[in-house]
Scaffold this motif. Sequence first.
Motif, PDB file in Angstrom:
ATOM      1  N   ASP A   1     -15.709   0.579   7.613  1.00 29.45           N
ATOM      2  CA  ASP A   1     -16.173   0.174   6.594  1.00 29.45           C
ATOM      3  C   ASP A   1     -16.007   0.884   5.036  1.00 29.45           C
ATOM      4  OD1 ASP A   1     -17.765  -0.974   4.421  1.00 29.45           O
ATOM      5  OD2 ASP A   1     -19.585  -0.973   5.908  1.00 29.45           O
ATOM      6  N   PRO A   2     -15.295   0.567   4.105  1.00 28.78           N
ATOM      7  CA  PRO A   2     -15.129   1.463   2.944  1.00 28.78           C
ATOM      8  C   PRO A   2     -16.436   1.906   2.361  1.00 28.78           C
ATOM      9  CG  PRO A   2     -14.521  -0.748   2.390  1.00 28.78           C
ATOM     10  CD  PRO A   2     -14.753  -0.819   3.897  1.00 28.78           C
ATOM     11  N   LEU A   3     -17.508   1.353   2.521  1.00 22.48           N
ATOM     12  CA  LEU A   3     -18.723   1.755   1.979  1.00 22.48           C
ATOM     13  C   LEU A   3     -19.127   2.714   2.527  1.00 22.48           C
ATOM     14  CD1 LEU A   3     -20.495  -1.788   0.785  1.00 22.48           C
ATOM     15  CD2 LEU A   3     -18.782  -0.467  -0.496  1.00 22.48           C
ATOM     16  N   VAL A   4     -19.114   3.268   4.005  1.00 21.54           N
ATOM     17  CA  VAL A   4     -19.530   4.299   4.496  1.00 21.54           C
ATOM     18  C   VAL A   4     -18.929   5.352   4.149  1.00 21.54           C
ATOM     19  CG1 VAL A   4     -19.623   5.162   6.909  1.00 21.54           C
ATOM     20  CG2 VAL A   4     -20.120   3.028   6.772  1.00 21.54           C
ATOM     21  N   LEU A   5     -17.620   5.560   3.962  1.00 19.44           N
ATOM     22  CA  LEU A   5     -16.793   6.532   3.415  1.00 19.44           C
ATOM     23  C   LEU A   5     -17.372   6.733   1.917  1.00 19.44           C
ATOM     24  CD1 LEU A   5     -15.005   8.736   3.215  1.00 19.44           C
ATOM     25  CD2 LEU A   5     -12.947   7.119   3.087  1.00 19.44           C
ATOM     26  N   ARG A   6     -17.485   5.889   1.044  1.00 15.54           N
ATOM     27  CA  ARG A   6     -18.184   5.919  -0.341  1.00 15.54           C
ATOM     28  C   ARG A   6     -19.159   6.763  -0.386  1.00 15.54           C
ATOM     29  NH1 ARG A   6     -18.622   1.002  -4.081  1.00 15.54           N
ATOM     30  NH2 ARG A   6     -16.630   0.651  -3.769  1.00 15.54           N
ATOM     31  N   GLU A   7     -20.204   6.242   0.451  1.00 13.81           N
ATOM     32  CA  GLU A   7     -21.668   6.704   0.605  1.00 13.81           C
ATOM     33  C   GLU A   7     -21.549   8.100   0.955  1.00 13.81           C
ATOM     34  OE1 GLU A   7     -25.469   7.824   1.134  1.00 13.81           O
ATOM     35  OE2 GLU A   7     -24.145   7.810   2.857  1.00 13.81           O
TER      36      GLU A   7
ATOM     37  N   MET B   1      -2.712  -3.908   7.191  1.00 11.82           N
ATOM     38  CA  MET B   1      -1.546  -3.182   6.433  1.00 11.82           C
ATOM     39  C   MET B   1      -1.992  -1.960   6.581  1.00 11.82           C
ATOM     40  SD  MET B   1       0.633  -5.378   5.505  1.00 11.82           S
ATOM     41  CE  MET B   1       1.398  -4.121   4.618  1.00 11.82           C
ATOM     42  N   LYS B   2      -1.335  -1.116   6.743  1.00  8.21           N
ATOM     43  CA  LYS B   2      -1.652   0.561   6.728  1.00  8.21           C
ATOM     44  C   LYS B   2      -2.928   0.724   6.980  1.00  8.21           C
ATOM     45  CE  LYS B   2       2.306   1.270   3.893  1.00  8.21           C
ATOM     46  NZ  LYS B   2       2.717  -0.021   3.424  1.00  8.21           N
ATOM     47  N   TRP B   3      -3.541   1.365   8.069  1.00 10.85           N
ATOM     48  CA  TRP B   3      -4.907   1.633   8.578  1.00 10.85           C
ATOM     49  C   TRP B   3      -5.051   3.053   8.916  1.00 10.85           C
ATOM     50  CZ3 TRP B   3      -4.784   3.506  13.605  1.00 10.85           C
ATOM     51  CH2 TRP B   3      -3.961   3.637  14.104  1.00 10.85           C
ATOM     52  N   VAL B   4      -6.294   3.120   9.048  1.00  5.79           N
ATOM     53  CA  VAL B   4      -6.760   4.607   9.221  1.00  5.79           C
ATOM     54  C   VAL B   4      -8.341   4.298   9.408  1.00  5.79           C
ATOM     55  CG1 VAL B   4      -7.400   5.492   7.014  1.00  5.79           C
ATOM     56  CG2 VAL B   4      -6.589   7.194   8.690  1.00  5.79           C
ATOM     57  N   ALA B   5      -8.921   5.554  10.237  1.00  7.65           N
ATOM     58  CA  ALA B   5     -10.291   5.545  10.350  1.00  7.65           C
ATOM     59  C   ALA B   5     -10.784   4.354  11.147  1.00  7.65           C
ATOM     60  CB  ALA B   5     -11.101   5.519   9.153  1.00  7.65           C
ATOM     61  N   MET B   6     -10.106   4.350  12.366  1.00  3.46           N
ATOM     62  CA  MET B   6     -10.586   3.498  13.469  1.00  3.46           C
ATOM     63  C   MET B   6     -11.910   3.675  14.043  1.00  3.46           C
ATOM     64  SD  MET B   6      -7.675   4.072  16.408  1.00  3.46           S
ATOM     65  CE  MET B   6      -8.708   3.292  17.702  1.00  3.46           C
ATOM     66  N   ASP B   7     -12.659   2.538  14.432  1.00  2.00           N
ATOM     67  CA  ASP B   7     -13.888   2.550  14.997  1.00  2.00           C
ATOM     68  C   ASP B   7     -13.976   1.734  16.158  1.00  2.00           C
ATOM     69  OD1 ASP B   7     -16.810   1.961  15.286  1.00  2.00           O
ATOM     70  OD2 ASP B   7     -17.300   3.252  13.669  1.00  2.00           O
TER      71      ASP B   7
ATOM     72  N   GLN C   1     -14.863  -2.173  16.339  1.00  2.00           N
ATOM     73  CA  GLN C   1     -13.446  -2.884  16.553  1.00  2.00           C
ATOM     74  C   GLN C   1     -13.133  -2.808  14.851  1.00  2.00           C
ATOM     75  OE1 GLN C   1     -13.436  -6.018  19.023  1.00  2.00           O
ATOM     76  NE2 GLN C   1     -13.494  -4.648  20.758  1.00  2.00           N
ATOM     77  N   ASP C   2     -12.975  -1.739  14.098  1.00  2.00           N
ATOM     78  CA  ASP C   2     -12.775  -2.182  12.615  1.00  2.00           C
ATOM     79  C   ASP C   2     -12.037  -0.638  12.420  1.00  2.00           C
ATOM     80  OD1 ASP C   2     -12.570  -3.117  10.149  1.00  2.00           O
ATOM     81  OD2 ASP C   2     -14.551  -2.720   9.590  1.00  2.00           O
ATOM     82  N   PHE C   3     -11.138  -0.906  11.204  1.00  2.00           N
ATOM     83  CA  PHE C   3     -10.642   0.404  10.585  1.00  2.00           C
ATOM     84  C   PHE C   3     -10.393   0.119   9.160  1.00  2.00           C
ATOM     85  CE2 PHE C   3      -7.678  -2.146  13.262  1.00  2.00           C
ATOM     86  CZ  PHE C   3      -6.786  -2.700  12.313  1.00  2.00           C
ATOM     87  N   LEU C   4      -9.850   1.050   8.363  1.00  2.00           N
ATOM     88  CA  LEU C   4      -9.721   1.125   6.736  1.00  2.00           C
ATOM     89  C   LEU C   4      -8.269   0.498   6.671  1.00  2.00           C
ATOM     90  CD1 LEU C   4     -11.172   4.146   5.443  1.00  2.00           C
ATOM     91  CD2 LEU C   4     -12.087   1.743   5.246  1.00  2.00           C
ATOM     92  N   GLU C   5      -7.979  -0.546   5.852  1.00  2.00           N
ATOM     93  CA  GLU C   5      -6.651  -0.834   5.583  1.00  2.00           C
ATOM     94  C   GLU C   5      -6.548  -0.131   4.425  1.00  2.00           C
ATOM     95  OE1 GLU C   5      -6.365  -5.287   4.842  1.00  2.00           O
ATOM     96  OE2 GLU C   5      -8.358  -5.434   6.383  1.00  2.00           O
TER      97      GLU C   5
END
Length: 384
Positions: free
Chosen positions: A82-88, A143-149, A153-157
């Motif tokens: 979730d991009p908001l997790v990294l942003r926070e 597309m291009k991913w990183v930070a899988m969870d 069952q998600d990751f950053l595109e």
Amino acid sequence: MLKEWTIFVFMAADNDLDVAATSDLVEMRRWQGSERANIVIELDRRRASLSDNDSGKFSSKRYLLNGELSELMDLGETNTGDPLVLREFLEWGARAFPSRKTALVIWNHGGGVKDPAIYGKQASPMRRALFGSKIDQDEKPRMKWVAMDDTAQDFLETAELSVALETPFKLDILAFDACFMSNFEVFYQIRNQANFAVASQMIVPVDGFEYDQLFNTVTAPECDTGQEWVVRCVDHFKNRYDDGEEAACLSGYQLSYCSHFIEGLNELSGWLLEHWKGCTLATLRATQKAALFRDRSYIDVGNFVAELKNEIADPLFHNSCEKLEGALKTGTVANTFYKVPEISGLSLYLPLIKPDEVVWQRYEKLDFSHAAPNWLELIRKVLS
């Protein structure tokens, strides 16, 4: 006293890297600390196969590292995809530990344009490696991913990376301790959120960065600029793997040169499109010769341009080639590689086999694709 650096380490270990995360924390604990820097860590660990009594040990936690590792807070379960997790995490860290400069290390697996087999089948145990070519039918290719969870069952595109980094401050450094992230498509997506990017074009060896040594070198008094941080990071990587048996590479790019790179790329690919009938075979040969040995959907930019110049004698075309080469060389701050053929430090997606339709649609929506329409059309020509 305002410190020179805050270094954020975002460790996405809710996956098969959980054990590797604990190993890297041991490395980090060996760092003796510095008056010039605070290092803050957010670590999300794997919950799979744990009893309810043990699950609290593996929730997401934040730590301060400066001479010792201190737990600051328990976040419970989070989703690193979730991009908001990294942003926070970034916004909290900047408030709690203000500094003159900031660097972010994203620690995890990393991948490329092709669909990774993350949640449909058993993932490869190789740390930070690219997985397979398919995911569950009910999962949309990304597309291009990183930070899988694994839990979410998600990751950053790639598109989500720019969302995650939309903070009130601009990072001085974004470094990926993850595979295959030195793609220009990735760098262009984050060009407004960071000044420099550090990443590898290929698989990062199993041990990744050596964190105590990395922190020592980038927090030294002599390291007072973002460019110096990048040079020291790449040098540290070279010193770690130069005498080993594993193939490896790492490079740093100054993102302010992205616009010059796009201009050169559009000019070069536009010339190829205009003269396509006469240069089809030359382009295909250059693509094959410049394809990366680890994943042939990607070409090394420097080698691709060099091969095109060898294939096509037109002086006007050579001017276009040199324009792109200039943007590549001027933007590249540091580049190291060993036990591999010479590479320039930066890759582009140029597949010879037609990708999945959903993958292609997502590629078309990247910031890069809107800025480089000639490159998109060149890919279509190559695939046809």
